[in-house]
Each structure stands twice: as C-alpha cells, then as structure tokens.
Design a protein around this motif. Structure first.
Motif, PDB file in Angstrom:
ATOM      1  N   GLY A 363       0.759  -1.325   0.005  1.00 17.38           N
ATOM      2  CA  GLY A 363      -0.052   0.055   0.026  1.00 17.38           C
ATOM      3  C   GLY A 363       0.862   1.168  -0.056  1.00 17.38           C
ATOM      4  O   GLY A 363       1.821   1.200   0.568  1.00 17.38           O
ATOM      5  N   TYR A 364       0.501   2.444  -0.621  1.00 15.19           N
ATOM      6  CA  TYR A 364       1.137   3.430  -0.730  1.00 15.19           C
ATOM      7  C   TYR A 364       0.117   4.691  -0.153  1.00 15.19           C
ATOM      8  O   TYR A 364      -0.964   4.624  -0.528  1.00 15.19           O
ATOM      9  N   ILE A 365       0.767   5.641   0.649  1.00 14.56           N
ATOM     10  CA  ILE A 365      -0.218   6.790   0.998  1.00 14.56           C
ATOM     11  C   ILE A 365       0.727   7.928   0.620  1.00 14.56           C
ATOM     12  O   ILE A 365       1.873   8.249   0.805  1.00 14.56           O
ATOM     13  N   CYS A 366       0.136   8.951  -0.040  1.00 16.92           N
ATOM     14  CA  CYS A 366       0.737  10.187  -0.461  1.00 16.92           C
ATOM     15  C   CYS A 366      -0.117  11.353   0.416  1.00 16.92           C
ATOM     16  O   CYS A 366      -1.046  11.586   0.207  1.00 16.92           O
ATOM     17  N   LEU A 367       0.786  12.014   1.255  1.00 22.20           N
ATOM     18  CA  LEU A 367       0.095  13.234   1.982  1.00 22.20           C
ATOM     19  C   LEU A 367       0.060  14.255   1.150  1.00 22.20           C
ATOM     20  O   LEU A 367       0.640  14.463  -0.166  1.00 22.20           O
ATOM     21  N   ASP A 368      -0.710  15.360   1.332  1.00 23.90           N
ATOM     22  CA  ASP A 368      -0.866  16.637   0.735  1.00 23.90           C
ATOM     23  C   ASP A 368       0.476  17.437   0.554  1.00 23.90           C
ATOM     24  O   ASP A 368       0.703  18.164  -0.027  1.00 23.90           O
ATOM     25  N   VAL A 369       1.288  17.092   1.567  1.00 23.23           N
ATOM     26  CA  VAL A 369       2.594  17.543   1.419  1.00 23.23           C
ATOM     27  C   VAL A 369       3.659  16.949   0.700  1.00 23.23           C
ATOM     28  O   VAL A 369       4.910  17.090   0.466  1.00 23.23           O
ATOM     29  N   ASN A 370       3.014  16.080  -0.136  1.00 22.41           N
ATOM     30  CA  ASN A 370       3.767  15.117  -1.321  1.00 22.41           C
ATOM     31  C   ASN A 370       4.709  14.102  -0.830  1.00 22.41           C
ATOM     32  O   ASN A 370       5.449  13.573  -1.662  1.00 22.41           O
ATOM     33  N   LEU A 397       0.084  19.744  -2.393  1.00 20.55           N
ATOM     34  CA  LEU A 397      -0.782  19.412  -3.384  1.00 20.55           C
ATOM     35  C   LEU A 397      -2.277  18.632  -2.758  1.00 20.55           C
ATOM     36  O   LEU A 397      -1.880  17.547  -2.465  1.00 20.55           O
ATOM     37  N   LYS A 398      -3.420  19.424  -2.582  1.00 17.37           N
ATOM     38  CA  LYS A 398      -4.340  18.648  -2.046  1.00 17.37           C
ATOM     39  C   LYS A 398      -5.207  18.010  -2.917  1.00 17.37           C
ATOM     40  O   LYS A 398      -5.372  18.094  -4.196  1.00 17.37           O
ATOM     41  N   SER A 399      -5.945  16.834  -2.559  1.00 17.43           N
ATOM     42  CA  SER A 399      -6.919  16.274  -3.114  1.00 17.43           C
ATOM     43  C   SER A 399      -6.588  15.576  -4.532  1.00 17.43           C
ATOM     44  O   SER A 399      -7.137  16.002  -5.390  1.00 17.43           O
ATOM     45  N   LYS A 400      -5.550  14.829  -4.439  1.00 17.11           N
ATOM     46  CA  LYS A 400      -4.882  14.314  -5.717  1.00 17.11           C
ATOM     47  C   LYS A 400      -5.987  13.051  -5.917  1.00 17.11           C
ATOM     48  O   LYS A 400      -6.532  12.645  -5.323  1.00 17.11           O
ATOM     49  N   THR A 401      -5.528  12.528  -7.426  1.00 18.84           N
ATOM     50  CA  THR A 401      -6.498  11.324  -7.897  1.00 18.84           C
ATOM     51  C   THR A 401      -5.373  10.449  -8.400  1.00 18.84           C
ATOM     52  O   THR A 401      -4.372  10.538  -8.915  1.00 18.84           O
ATOM     53  N   ASN A 402      -5.693   9.091  -7.988  1.00 18.84           N
ATOM     54  CA  ASN A 402      -4.750   8.063  -8.435  1.00 18.84           C
ATOM     55  C   ASN A 402      -5.583   6.802  -8.988  1.00 18.84           C
ATOM     56  O   ASN A 402      -6.747   6.593  -8.961  1.00 18.84           O
ATOM     57  N   PHE A 403      -4.929   6.198  -9.875  1.00 16.12           N
ATOM     58  CA  PHE A 403      -5.204   4.909 -10.621  1.00 16.12           C
ATOM     59  C   PHE A 403      -4.285   3.946 -10.900  1.00 16.12           C
ATOM     60  O   PHE A 403      -3.254   4.570 -10.902  1.00 16.12           O
TER      61      PHE A 403
END
Length: 438
Positions: A363-370, A397-403
């Motif tokens: 699993g990967y978690i990216c915070l809004d501070v990148n 960078l807030k509210s990013k999207t991933n896929f």
C-alpha cells in the motif's frame, strides 16, 4: 602392566585439573560497511567480524543513534524509516565497537505523462480502472486567492464538474466520454467491479455563487451510479443508505464494493454494496481514531483504512486498520511514524488530504505535502518516506487522484496550494499526471 598404565595416565589428569581457563578478549571489530547510502525501500544486513578469531565472547550488541531514521535488530538488519542519517554501532561485551554511517535516500521515481483532459486542471476527481484503461472525471476546477485571517476568498473562479475521460496507458492519451448524468460534484467515491465502474456521493453546489463568486452553498449527495465502458453509458442505482458526504473512501473486494467514512470529522459508518442485486448492507463501524479524510485501499482480499484527522483534536492520525470481509471484522495494524512536524503547525492537516493506492501487494499513502509512505501488509511495517511526489515549486498538493492500470500506478491532479502574499494563500488546480516507478 595395569600399574604401569595408571602411572602414565594419572599425571595427565592431574596436569589438566591444574590448568586454569584462559579468556581471549576481543581486540577489534569490523563491519562489512563503514558508510553506505540506503534507499528508503530497502533493508541492509550488517555483518560484524571480531578479531582475533578465537575471541571467547563473540556476542554483538547493535544500536542506532537515531531510531527515527533507521532501526536495527539484534542480528544487524537495518531498516530505513525516514530520510536522513544515523550511525549504527556494533559493540562487544569487551567494549570494542565499530560504526557504520547510514544515509537514507529516496527510492522510486515519477515519470511525467500526458496532462489530464488536454490541460484542464482538476482536484477532488474520482477514478477507477477497467481492463487496460483508466476512467477519471468529476471534481472541481475551482481556484482562489484566500485571506489567511478568515473571510471570503479575495478572488475565485471555476466550479464543480461532470465531465468524464478515458486514459489509455499504452498510448498515453486521453479521450472524452459521455458526461456523468448526475449532479456536478467533487470529492465523490468510486471503484470498479466486473468490468463496470461505480461512482456516487460527494459534495455539490446547492446555491450558486453571486456575481462576485461568493456566498455559494454546498450540499452532499447520496446517489449512486454504474458506468458501462462497452457502450459509454451510465445507469442510476439504489442510493447510498447513509448520509450524504464528501471524501468517502471506497474499494472493491471479491465482487463487492465497500464505502464509508468521509465527511469532515463525523462519519464512521461502513457499508457493503452488492452489484448483483443492487443492495447495500451496513457493516461494523470504523474503530480507528480518525474519521474525517481517511484513506482506503485493498490488498489480497483485505481492506486497509487509516490516516485522516483525529475527531477529538483535529490533528493528523496515522493509525491503520485492516477490514476482513471473511470475518466481517476490523484489526488494528501498525501505525505510520510520520515526522512530528506533520502533527503541528502549517502541515497539521497533511493527512486529511492524503490519497492511497495499492501496487504489487503493498500500500502507498501520499500526503498533501507530497511525501509518500509504503506499507507492507505481510510484515505489517512501514518503510518510511520514498521519492516525494513532484509539484509546482514543491507546493502542497491537496485532493490528488490516483489509478492503477496493468500493474502501473498513476497519481496527479490536485490543488496546488501556496503562499501568495503576507496574508494570502492561493489554490490552483493541477492538470499533471505522473506514473510511479517503485
């Protein structure tokens, strides 16, 4: 003859009994590394060699000078925790020691891909993958300059969106699809099951802004929709039974969808959706300390939920919980040990706008501070920071999207958040998409 043999053997035993045991002290200890750079996703085996080779006591004690950077176990295995430097000391019981300086560097890289939707910025968008394509849409292109002392935005423009796009990872191209037929919205939930995409909930504009772009009001949706990529059509399904909300989490396990949490700090309910009969079933509530802005992903038929903000003090939470559909139960896992500066000051909401995904069984978690954190469910361990996600001027960078498509992870969009003056903060939607290379 017997007397003669006894006469020969007896002095030998007498001599042995008179000898005293002689302890051989260690004179030197050497390590297989004295200085090394260690990537954040790797471990290191340190090997200690004691001289002389016939030293009596060869026990070695290991110690890290900074356990927030690296840890070391009693066998000399070093595990990175954070970017920085630490010294590992190997010591004998004779007070002989050797040191290896460990510098934890980043791992992984980000490969810039085609901009989303021909360069249209977006934050709070939804996404899901079907086959070898990804589908991204909704969200907001709202941007603003904001007075940090409160009050209304100084300037603002943009709004909520209903457009939807297909991304082809092989050709690195975007293609516009039919618009989402529900209300325009941001921070909704999405996942895919059996070749269909599912989208619902989120925040919508209940009252339009005035001529100055101010005084608008938002509400929260409960509707739920199915997307069929074969004919590019949408179909409305049964509404989500819980309250409408923004930032819910969603993932799929064994042909079922799982949706819940979200809101600001007040939602802990958790629901199972069955596409086969278009039904919802309430599950045990989330037991973690966070409630608003939690992150969720699934790995090997288990769901993982965590981060967000603590509903009691509104500070970042880094706890992690595992949900098992088989037992319909929650199990607390190892929390991430993020730096303390994320828990106070200007980065205090770093985990509220985080995003998460799974890739290759981790699993990967990216915070809004990148900063990006990796979780291994097999060992229940976090390996610490890896390569930071790129953004304009290293802005938040807030509210990013991933896929994730065909074993490749993509992350991007979001709201570039920076300081624009003494009392001003600015938010500009990003259109950049990057592929993550572990």
């Amino acid at each position: 003859m017997k007397a003669y043999l006894l006469f020969l053997i007896l002095p030998f035993f007498i001599s042995c009994n008179n000898d005293e045991f002689v302890s051989i002290d260690a004179e030197k200890i050497t390590l297989n590394h004295t200085s090394i750079d260690l990537k954040g996703s790797n471990t290191l085996q340190l090997i200690a060699t004691i001289s002389p080779s016939n030293t009596t006591d060869k026990e070695v004690t290991w110690e890290s000078s900074d356990t927030t950077i690296v840890s070391v176990n009693n066998k000399g295995v070093v595990k990175p925790i954070n970017i920085g430097s630490s010294e590992i000391t190997a010591s004998t019981n004779d007070n002989i020691s050797a040191i290896c300086k460990i510098t934890v560097t980043t791992s992984g890289s980000w490969d810039k891909k085609a901009d989303f939707a021909n360069g249209m910025g977006r934050h709070g968008a939804v996404s899901f993958s079907i086959g070898d394509k990804a589908y991204v849409g909704l969200g907001s292109d709202y941007q603003y300059d904001y007075d940090v002392f409160g009050g209304n935005p100084i300037t603002s423009q943009g709004g909520f969106k209903d457009d939807f796009w297909e991304y082809n990872a092989e050709t690195d191209t975007w293609r516009r699809l039919n618009d989402f037929p529900g209300e325009k919205r941001t921070e909704a939930v999405s996942f895919s099951i059996n070749g269909k995409g599912y989208v619902g909930l989120g925040e919508y504009l209940a009252v339009e802004p005035d001529a100055n772009g101010l005084n608008s009001e938002t509400g929260f949706k409960q509707d739920f929709w199915e997307y069929d990529p074969d004919n590019d059509t949408w179909k409305q399904l049964s509404d989500f039974p819980g309250e409408g909300r923004l930032k819910p989490i969603g993932f799929a396990i064994n042909k079922k969808g799982y949706v819940g949490f979200g809101g600001y700090y007040d939602k802990r309910d958790f629901w199972e959706f069955s596409p086969s009969d278009n039904s919802w079933n309430r599950l045990p509530d989330y037991p973690g300390e966070s409630s608003g802005g939690v992150v969720g992903f699934s790995i090997d038929n288990k769901g993982y939920v965590g981060f967000g903000l603590n509903s009691d003090n509104y500070l970042p939470s880094t706890d992690l919980w595992e949900y098992s559909p088989e037992t319909n139960s929650w199990n607390e896992k190892q929390s991430a040990k993020i730096p303390t500066y994320y828990a106070t000051g200007p980065d205090a909401h770093a985990t509220f706008y985080a995003t998460g995904f799974s890739l290759n069984g981790e699993g990967y978690i990216c915070l809004d501070v990148n900063s990006v954190w990796k979780y291994n469910p097999s060992s229940d361990e976090w390996t610490g920071l890896i390569e930071r996600f790129p953004s304009v001027g290293n802005n938040r960078l807030k509210s990013k999207t991933n896929f994730v498509v065909n074993g490749k992870a993509f992350l991007g969009l979001g709201l570039n958040f920076s300081i624009c003056g003494n009392h001003c903060q600015t938010g500009i939607p990003s259109f950049s998409i990057y592929q993550f290379v572990p």
